[in-house]
Design an enzyme around this catalytic site. Structure first.
Site, PDB file in Angstrom:
ATOM      1  N   ARG A 192     -46.251 -28.415  12.101  1.00  0.00           N
ATOM      2  CA  ARG A 192     -45.791 -28.049  13.438  1.00  0.00           C
ATOM      3  C   ARG A 192     -46.159 -26.614  13.791  1.00  0.00           C
ATOM      4  O   ARG A 192     -46.232 -26.281  14.972  1.00  0.00           O
ATOM      5  CB  ARG A 192     -44.297 -28.315  13.588  1.00  0.00           C
ATOM      6  N   GLU A 195     -37.270 -27.180  -2.916  1.00  0.00           N
ATOM      7  CA  GLU A 195     -36.007 -27.565  -3.538  1.00  0.00           C
ATOM      8  C   GLU A 195     -36.151 -28.841  -4.367  1.00  0.00           C
ATOM      9  O   GLU A 195     -35.354 -29.107  -5.255  1.00  0.00           O
ATOM     10  CB  GLU A 195     -34.870 -27.685  -2.524  1.00  0.00           C
TER      11      GLU A 195
END
Length: 187
Positions: A71, A108
């Site tokens: 994006r 993560e």
């Protein structure tokens, strides 16, 4: 961080924030996805965003804009055109043909890699890194390190939205060697 960037008028910040929609439980339960497609579909909001990013390019004397996949491309490319400077796509590994430079980083849930074309930056380039959201800071940090590895100067990072509760700014700041982080909207 202090910087000489032009301040974003409150009505522009409000316009941008109003066009970012929350999508609960996407892509998984407990996550609130920040959907920017309503902003992109609104020519007034998208135009204001493009102008704000182009003004940041000018304020920092940027010679190139680096858009982080995916994006970040949508935001960085029109800002580069508006500012009259070059656009550099920072892609996921394996998406660019030819000689590339690569940077690995931790997420993560694992690791990832991003790349740029080896010949797209010169040591005298001044690069503004642009992405849609600053969350945990891993992608932007890797992008800044990758750009700096070419000898080019990272003059700042600009994002449409910063999710402050995820503390990405704290992770990113050490990689910027004093360059500012600009968040047009914060949540």
């Amino acid at each position: 961080m202090e910087n000489d960037a032009p301040p974003l008028p409150p009505h522009v910040r409000e316009l941008l924030a109003a066009r970012i929609h929350d999508v609960p439980d996407y892509p998984q339960p407990g996550v609130v996805f920040k959907d920017i497609t309503p902003l992109l579909a609104d020519p007034e909001a998208f135009g204001a965003l493009t102008e704000a990013l182009a003004e940041l390019c000018a304020a920092h004397g940027a010679t190139k804009v680096a858009g982080l996949e995916a994006r970040g491309f949508i935001l960085a490319a029109p800002a580069a055109v508006r500012a009259g400077i070059g656009f550099l796509p920072v892609r996921k590994a394996g998406k660019l043909p030819g000689a590339t430079l690569r940077e690995s980083y931790e997420l993560e849930y694992g690791t990832a890699e991003i790349e740029i074309h080896a010949e797209d930056l010169e040591p005298d380039d001044r690069v503004l890194v642009i992405d849609d959201v600053l969350a945990t800071g891993g992608t932007a940090e890797a992008g800044a390190r990758l750009i700096a590895s070419t000898g080019a100067e990272v003059v700042g990072v600009a994002v449409l939205l910063e999710l402050g509760f995820l503390r990405g700014r704290a992770r990113l700041e050490p990689a910027l060697d004093g360059a500012p982080i600009h968040a047009l909207v914060t949540a």
